[in-house]
Design a protein around this motif. Structure first.
Motif, PDB file in Angstrom:
ATOM      1  N   PHE A 132       0.849  -1.187   0.000  1.00  0.00           N
ATOM      2  CA  PHE A 132       0.000   0.000   0.000  1.00  0.00           C
ATOM      3  C   PHE A 132       0.889   1.243   0.000  1.00  0.00           C
ATOM      4  O   PHE A 132       1.721   1.412   0.898  1.00  0.00           O
ATOM      5  CB  PHE A 132      -0.913   0.011   1.223  1.00  0.00           C
ATOM      6  CG  PHE A 132      -1.718  -1.249   1.375  1.00  0.00           C
ATOM      7  CD1 PHE A 132      -2.937  -1.378   0.748  1.00  0.00           C
ATOM      8  CD2 PHE A 132      -1.224  -2.315   2.111  1.00  0.00           C
ATOM      9  CE1 PHE A 132      -3.675  -2.549   0.865  1.00  0.00           C
ATOM     10  CE2 PHE A 132      -1.950  -3.500   2.239  1.00  0.00           C
ATOM     11  CZ  PHE A 132      -3.177  -3.613   1.613  1.00  0.00           C
ATOM     12  N   ALA A 133       0.714   2.099  -0.987  1.00  0.00           N
ATOM     13  CA  ALA A 133       1.562   3.284  -1.129  1.00  0.00           C
ATOM     14  C   ALA A 133       1.489   4.172   0.104  1.00  0.00           C
ATOM     15  O   ALA A 133       0.444   4.286   0.753  1.00  0.00           O
ATOM     16  CB  ALA A 133       1.150   4.075  -2.366  1.00  0.00           C
ATOM     17  N   ALA A 134       2.599   4.835   0.401  1.00  0.00           N
ATOM     18  CA  ALA A 134       2.713   5.665   1.597  1.00  0.00           C
ATOM     19  C   ALA A 134       2.080   7.034   1.445  1.00  0.00           C
ATOM     20  O   ALA A 134       1.972   7.770   2.433  1.00  0.00           O
ATOM     21  CB  ALA A 134       4.197   5.844   1.965  1.00  0.00           C
ATOM     22  N   ASP A 135       1.634   7.388   0.239  1.00  0.00           N
ATOM     23  CA  ASP A 135       1.236   8.782  -0.003  1.00  0.00           C
ATOM     24  C   ASP A 135      -0.189   8.939  -0.518  1.00  0.00           C
ATOM     25  O   ASP A 135      -0.514   9.901  -1.197  1.00  0.00           O
ATOM     26  CB  ASP A 135       2.214   9.446  -0.973  1.00  0.00           C
ATOM     27  CG  ASP A 135       2.383   8.681  -2.274  1.00  0.00           C
ATOM     28  OD1 ASP A 135       1.663   7.677  -2.482  1.00  0.00           O
ATOM     29  OD2 ASP A 135       3.220   9.092  -3.098  1.00  0.00           O
ATOM     30  N   HIS A 136      -1.064   7.998  -0.176  1.00  0.00           N
ATOM     31  CA  HIS A 136      -2.457   8.103  -0.587  1.00  0.00           C
ATOM     32  C   HIS A 136      -3.336   8.535   0.587  1.00  0.00           C
ATOM     33  O   HIS A 136      -2.982   8.338   1.744  1.00  0.00           O
ATOM     34  CB  HIS A 136      -2.957   6.774  -1.147  1.00  0.00           C
ATOM     35  CG  HIS A 136      -2.326   6.395  -2.439  1.00  0.00           C
ATOM     36  ND1 HIS A 136      -2.600   5.223  -3.107  1.00  0.00           N
ATOM     37  CD2 HIS A 136      -1.399   7.043  -3.201  1.00  0.00           C
ATOM     38  CE1 HIS A 136      -1.892   5.168  -4.221  1.00  0.00           C
ATOM     39  NE2 HIS A 136      -1.150   6.258  -4.296  1.00  0.00           N
ATOM     40  N   ILE A 167     -10.704   1.137  -7.242  1.00  0.00           N
ATOM     41  CA  ILE A 167     -11.552   2.195  -6.684  1.00  0.00           C
ATOM     42  C   ILE A 167     -12.710   2.498  -7.637  1.00  0.00           C
ATOM     43  O   ILE A 167     -12.494   2.719  -8.842  1.00  0.00           O
ATOM     44  CB  ILE A 167     -10.734   3.473  -6.436  1.00  0.00           C
ATOM     45  CG1 ILE A 167      -9.507   3.158  -5.555  1.00  0.00           C
ATOM     46  CG2 ILE A 167     -11.609   4.532  -5.788  1.00  0.00           C
ATOM     47  CD1 ILE A 167      -9.833   2.573  -4.199  1.00  0.00           C
ATOM     48  N   THR A 168     -13.914   2.523  -7.101  1.00  0.00           N
ATOM     49  CA  THR A 168     -15.079   2.874  -7.908  1.00  0.00           C
ATOM     50  C   THR A 168     -14.935   4.311  -8.418  1.00  0.00           C
ATOM     51  O   THR A 168     -14.816   5.240  -7.615  1.00  0.00           O
ATOM     52  CB  THR A 168     -16.365   2.748  -7.079  1.00  0.00           C
ATOM     53  OG1 THR A 168     -16.468   1.410  -6.570  1.00  0.00           O
ATOM     54  CG2 THR A 168     -17.585   3.063  -7.929  1.00  0.00           C
ATOM     55  N   ALA A 209     -11.736  10.271 -14.887  1.00  0.00           N
ATOM     56  CA  ALA A 209     -10.368  10.770 -14.691  1.00  0.00           C
ATOM     57  C   ALA A 209      -9.426  10.187 -15.738  1.00  0.00           C
ATOM     58  O   ALA A 209      -9.518   9.001 -16.083  1.00  0.00           O
ATOM     59  CB  ALA A 209      -9.887  10.407 -13.288  1.00  0.00           C
ATOM     60  N   ILE A 210      -8.521  11.014 -16.235  1.00  0.00           N
ATOM     61  CA  ILE A 210      -7.542  10.559 -17.226  1.00  0.00           C
ATOM     62  C   ILE A 210      -6.164  10.365 -16.614  1.00  0.00           C
ATOM     63  O   ILE A 210      -5.225   9.970 -17.301  1.00  0.00           O
ATOM     64  CB  ILE A 210      -7.452  11.541 -18.406  1.00  0.00           C
ATOM     65  CG1 ILE A 210      -6.993  12.922 -17.931  1.00  0.00           C
ATOM     66  CG2 ILE A 210      -8.791  11.636 -19.122  1.00  0.00           C
ATOM     67  CD1 ILE A 210      -6.731  13.908 -19.062  1.00  0.00           C
ATOM     68  N   GLY A 211      -6.030  10.609 -15.301  1.00  0.00           N
ATOM     69  CA  GLY A 211      -4.728  10.480 -14.641  1.00  0.00           C
ATOM     70  C   GLY A 211      -4.487   9.124 -14.034  1.00  0.00           C
ATOM     71  O   GLY A 211      -3.409   8.873 -13.474  1.00  0.00           O
ATOM     72  N   PHE A 212      -5.458   8.199 -14.121  1.00  0.00           N
ATOM     73  CA  PHE A 212      -5.330   6.869 -13.531  1.00  0.00           C
ATOM     74  C   PHE A 212      -5.418   5.803 -14.609  1.00  0.00           C
ATOM     75  O   PHE A 212      -6.080   5.982 -15.638  1.00  0.00           O
ATOM     76  CB  PHE A 212      -6.448   6.605 -12.506  1.00  0.00           C
ATOM     77  CG  PHE A 212      -6.552   7.630 -11.415  1.00  0.00           C
ATOM     78  CD1 PHE A 212      -5.418   8.075 -10.739  1.00  0.00           C
ATOM     79  CD2 PHE A 212      -7.783   8.158 -11.060  1.00  0.00           C
ATOM     80  CE1 PHE A 212      -5.520   9.025  -9.734  1.00  0.00           C
ATOM     81  CE2 PHE A 212      -7.895   9.103 -10.050  1.00  0.00           C
ATOM     82  CZ  PHE A 212      -6.757   9.536  -9.393  1.00  0.00           C
ATOM     83  N   GLY A 213      -4.788   4.649 -14.334  1.00  0.00           N
ATOM     84  CA  GLY A 213      -5.067   3.461 -15.109  1.00  0.00           C
ATOM     85  C   GLY A 213      -6.396   2.871 -14.661  1.00  0.00           C
ATOM     86  O   GLY A 213      -6.912   3.193 -13.587  1.00  0.00           O
ATOM     87  N   TYR A 214      -6.962   1.998 -15.508  1.00  0.00           N
ATOM     88  CA  TYR A 214      -8.262   1.399 -15.215  1.00  0.00           C
ATOM     89  C   TYR A 214      -8.160  -0.124 -15.205  1.00  0.00           C
ATOM     90  O   TYR A 214      -7.323  -0.711 -15.902  1.00  0.00           O
ATOM     91  CB  TYR A 214      -9.301   1.834 -16.240  1.00  0.00           C
ATOM     92  CG  TYR A 214      -9.823   3.244 -16.022  1.00  0.00           C
ATOM     93  CD1 TYR A 214     -11.110   3.474 -15.533  1.00  0.00           C
ATOM     94  CD2 TYR A 214      -9.027   4.354 -16.289  1.00  0.00           C
ATOM     95  CE1 TYR A 214     -11.595   4.758 -15.338  1.00  0.00           C
ATOM     96  CE2 TYR A 214      -9.492   5.649 -16.093  1.00  0.00           C
ATOM     97  CZ  TYR A 214     -10.778   5.836 -15.611  1.00  0.00           C
ATOM     98  OH  TYR A 214     -11.237   7.120 -15.403  1.00  0.00           O
ATOM     99  N   ALA A 274      -5.503   1.656  -8.115  1.00  0.00           N
ATOM    100  CA  ALA A 274      -4.921   2.399  -6.996  1.00  0.00           C
ATOM    101  C   ALA A 274      -3.561   1.852  -6.567  1.00  0.00           C
ATOM    102  O   ALA A 274      -2.992   2.331  -5.590  1.00  0.00           O
ATOM    103  CB  ALA A 274      -5.887   2.377  -5.805  1.00  0.00           C
ATOM    104  N   GLY A 275      -3.059   0.853  -7.270  1.00  0.00           N
ATOM    105  CA  GLY A 275      -1.725   0.332  -6.971  1.00  0.00           C
ATOM    106  C   GLY A 275      -1.634  -0.452  -5.673  1.00  0.00           C
ATOM    107  O   GLY A 275      -0.559  -0.534  -5.080  1.00  0.00           O
TER     108      GLY A 275
END
Length: 370
Positions: free
Chosen positions: A116-120, A149-150, A155-160, A203-204
């Protein structure tokens, strides 16, 4: 959740400089060490506090750079020394997560790990823990599992993540197969995904039995796995330093999306649990402004102790780490970041382009402001 999950070990990769948040986020003070929510604690500490009820404080491993060790240990006084993994240089997420998984697999062969990323930023801690518990159940069944994530907007800044059929696991009723991972789309494609209803943001977050994750790395990056396993074999011995110096520099830099998630999805070995909790990766100043304003329109968010701001008919965000008086008159969606040695002025619409400034500074040798 009444008690931590018995076989679960959390991993927090705490790396990267958050280049789209420059000049607030720097190499020596990256995004995860900052309080960006006004809670009084850093994003790293918030991540730790979310994970501790799931794993127990003694079962959280942090992977970070050598330069950040003191700051990480100061913010996380509960982390045991043997659970701090230091990178001599960044090698991307496969090396970081893979090494942590390999070390934990040596210590505990049946362990289920979650990265789990440290910066979310996550608003609903209970909802998050419910999703992780289901992902752990799917991982026990042999899947590499992610939490998607639902989407709340195109958004265009995330992968799907393209969601497939239910796995039919009683203890993970929301777990589904993943049909495919999709790169960051254009706006029309993202809008179509939102209308379709079978796509989630990536969300990685990855949860897996450690042995399963390592096997996936080995299928696609055998040389990288060999280096990771050589490091893990020496990690809890007196030869660690020498082996790290010899092996780490040669490890391939590759994101875990490419080394594990995409090929596992293509082979039917990747699962996803939908996460309905609020989530934000605070990827740029537009995202930070939205987070600070609570979604309110025509709002001016201000960050910084003792910030001196005069504003008239203005909106956006100001981050002030200097004593300068900043006056804003009639500007919409402005981004101003004022630090003692660097000033950024842009707009929310151009916030993603801040990374280009950082790249240009690197090329020009201006490391003094990075």
């Amino acid at each position: 959740m009444a008690a931590p999950l018995d076989d679960f070990y959390a991993i927090i990769p705490a790396g990267g400089i958050g280049s789209r948040l420059w000049p607030l986020s720097r190499a020596d003070a990256p995004k995860f060490l900052h309080d960006l929510t006004g809670s009084g604690t850093s994003l790293l500490r918030q991540t730790w506090d979310r994970l501790a009820p799931l794993s127990g404080e003694g079962r959280i491993m942090v992977v970070t750079g050598r330069a950040h060790r003191a700051a990480v240990e100061s913010q996380l006084p509960g982390v045991p020394d043997h659970n701090v993994v230091l990178e001599s240089e960044p090698k991307d997420s496969t090396a970081a997560i893979g090494l942590a998984a390999a070390i934990l697999h040596k210590r505990e062969p049946d362990v289920v790990i979650g990265s789990f990323a440290a910066d979310h930023v996550i608003g609903d801690a209970r909802g998050f823990r419910r999703s992780v518990a289901e992902a752990v159940a799917a991982a026990r069944a042999g899947y590499v599992t992610t939490i998607g994530i639902t989407p709340s907007e195109p958004a265009i800044g995330f992968g799907y993540i393209h969601v497939g059929d239910s796995l039919g696991i009683d203890s993970a009723p929301q777990a589904h197969t993943v049909r495919s991972f999709v790169e960051k789309p254009d706006l029309d494609t993202a809008t179509a995904y939102l209308d379709d209803g079978n796509y989630l943001w990536n969300a990685g977050m990855f949860i897996s039995r450690a042995d399963v994750l390592l096997a996936e790395i080995g299928r696609n990056e055998p040389e990288l796995l060999a280096g990771i396993e050589e490091l893990a074999a020496a990690w809890d011995t007196s030869s660690r330093g020498a082996v790290v110096d010899a092996v780490w520099p040669a490890l391939k830099k590759i994101a875990i999306d490419y080394s594990v998630a995409e090929p596992a999805a293509a082979a039917g070995r990747l699962a996803v649990v939908p996460g309905d909790f609020d989530w934000d990766d605070v990827g740029d100043f537009a995202s930070l402004a939205k987070l600070q304003s609570g979604g309110l329109a025509n709002h001016l968010a201000v960050l910084g102790d003792g910030a001196r701001i005069l504003a008239d008919s203005s909106s956006g965000i100001v981050v002030s780490h200097s004593q300068r008086l900043i006056s804003l008159i009639g500007v919409d969606d402005i981004v101003v970041v004022d630090t003692p040695d660097a000033l950024l002025v842009t707009t929310s619409a151009n916030a993603q382009r801040v990374k280009g400034v950082v790249d240009a500074l690197k090329i020009s040798g201006r490391d003094d402001v990075l």
